[in-house]
Scaffold this motif. Sequence first.
Motif: not given
Lengths: 248, 248
Positions: A46-47, A49, A79, A83, A86
């Motif tokens: 999963q990303q 944020r 990391t 981006r 994760v």
Amino acid sequence: MDEHEDQLDVMNDGSLLVAGQAVSLRSLVADRLRLAIITGRFRPGQQLRERELCELTGVSRPSLREALRVLEAEGLISTMPHRGPVVAALTPDEVDHLYALRLVLESFAAREFARLRRPHDIATLQATMKRLDDLRESGTPLELLEAGSAYYRTVASGSGNPYLAQSLQALHNRIALIRFISLHERDRNRLTFTALRAMMEAIIAGDEALTERLWTEHLAAIGTRARTIVEAGYRLADASGASTPSAA
Amino acid sequence: MDEHEDQLDVMNDGSLLVAGQAVSLRSLVADRLRLAIITGRFRPGQQLRERELCELTGVSRPSLREALRVLEAEGLISTMPHRGPVVAALTPDEVDHLYALRLVLESFAAREFARLRRPHDIATLQATMKRLDDLRESGTPLELLEAGSAYYRTVASGSGNPYLAQSLQALHNRIALIRFISLHERDRNRLTFTALRAMMEAIIAGDEALTERLWTEHLAAIGTRARTIVEAGYRLADASGASTPSAA
DNA sequence: TATTAGAAGATTGTAGGACAATCTTACGTA
DNA sequence: TACGTAAGATTGTCCTACAATCTTCTAATA
């Protein structure tokens, strides 16, 4: 008699800091995020944020980012340059490598435990085993996860080598989610309980050879199961094979 | 759909990064600080002040602090709540524990290397040995440190287990300063050269038992030496004991 | 339909300041 | 003279805000 060596309760869990204020905020954030990853609230791959994590944790970005560096060093997230973080997702081969490393570290710790046989560690190990027995029928997977972690943590601590214990703790964090998923299968849990009890008795008896043999068998069994879970996408795969004990 | 999973030659060494810009600033800072600690520019036990580190590295405080978290996770510094980061200083007992852990990990890596015998790793190992031979007479301690690290890193990589290699890398960083100090003794270096060559040959021959035996002897020797160095306050202590080879 | 160019979004790195805690030092008192 | 206390200074921590860069989505055109 002034026997003050009692209490102080330094051996509760792991890191004990003198008073209530000696823990930094980033440590709390790292603990929360680590638990979220371990229990699968954040799924592998999963990303993440930073903005969302700031809102979830209620801290500012600098504190959050420092916590992310800690988790990154522990291997729980990765990391990419631009981006974001994760959640680490293991491949089946990586699971094999992790369990191979775990076997080396943990069987060594257990053997050292069996060699030293320090009374306090033995008592703690028996207490964690009792806790597992109490949870045997009605424990939730999360309770079982924590009780099992306490067992393994006691074994690591019983080696008398803090660096070994630290390495094992980090390794266990990486596979905790897999264990958590696996603990939803009650029939397999019984086999694990039996194995953990036998391993404990071998340690207390000081039988290093038996300890190593039992540990190797146990890790082979749960390592195979772990690989299966990852192959199924971090889900219980209710394998068609009904109930082959498969302790090898 | 579009599944182009062809090889991109990703298996060269370890981490392959596309171009020169894929490295963050905090990584550079962490690398610089790590080198400063490893080579003794920052002495063990030394208090580090963020303000000074900001001026030395030329980065802002957030970036610096993230780098500090990485080093803290690696065990190279320890941060007390309100006293700032301190360069980790090992006690003699901690050295024993680190070398005991190193023996477990590194001998396992060497045995796996001997079992797999992958040609590329063998060639790399021979290259690192040649590099050591070239430095045998005129190499500086820093050059010897790096060449020796390359040797051990190749062994770790040759195990085929990236997690094992990563653990060993972190462990080697913690003892690098001790090795660096030890490498100032040229006569002892000769013994190490002989041992490293024998260990390499055992690996290449695929003799796992011999590999384990040689590794145990080698680590016992340098582990004792490491403890002596720490007992002397991270200095060469020109022990009165003249020259007992003590390969046991 | 495929390709390319542009714009929006997100993350990273940086700067500055305010707040809290601790350590040091100086002063007053017994 | 010795000890306790208080004030100042240093350090660490946290927050807000802004510039720069990269990714990605979208849309227009050949």
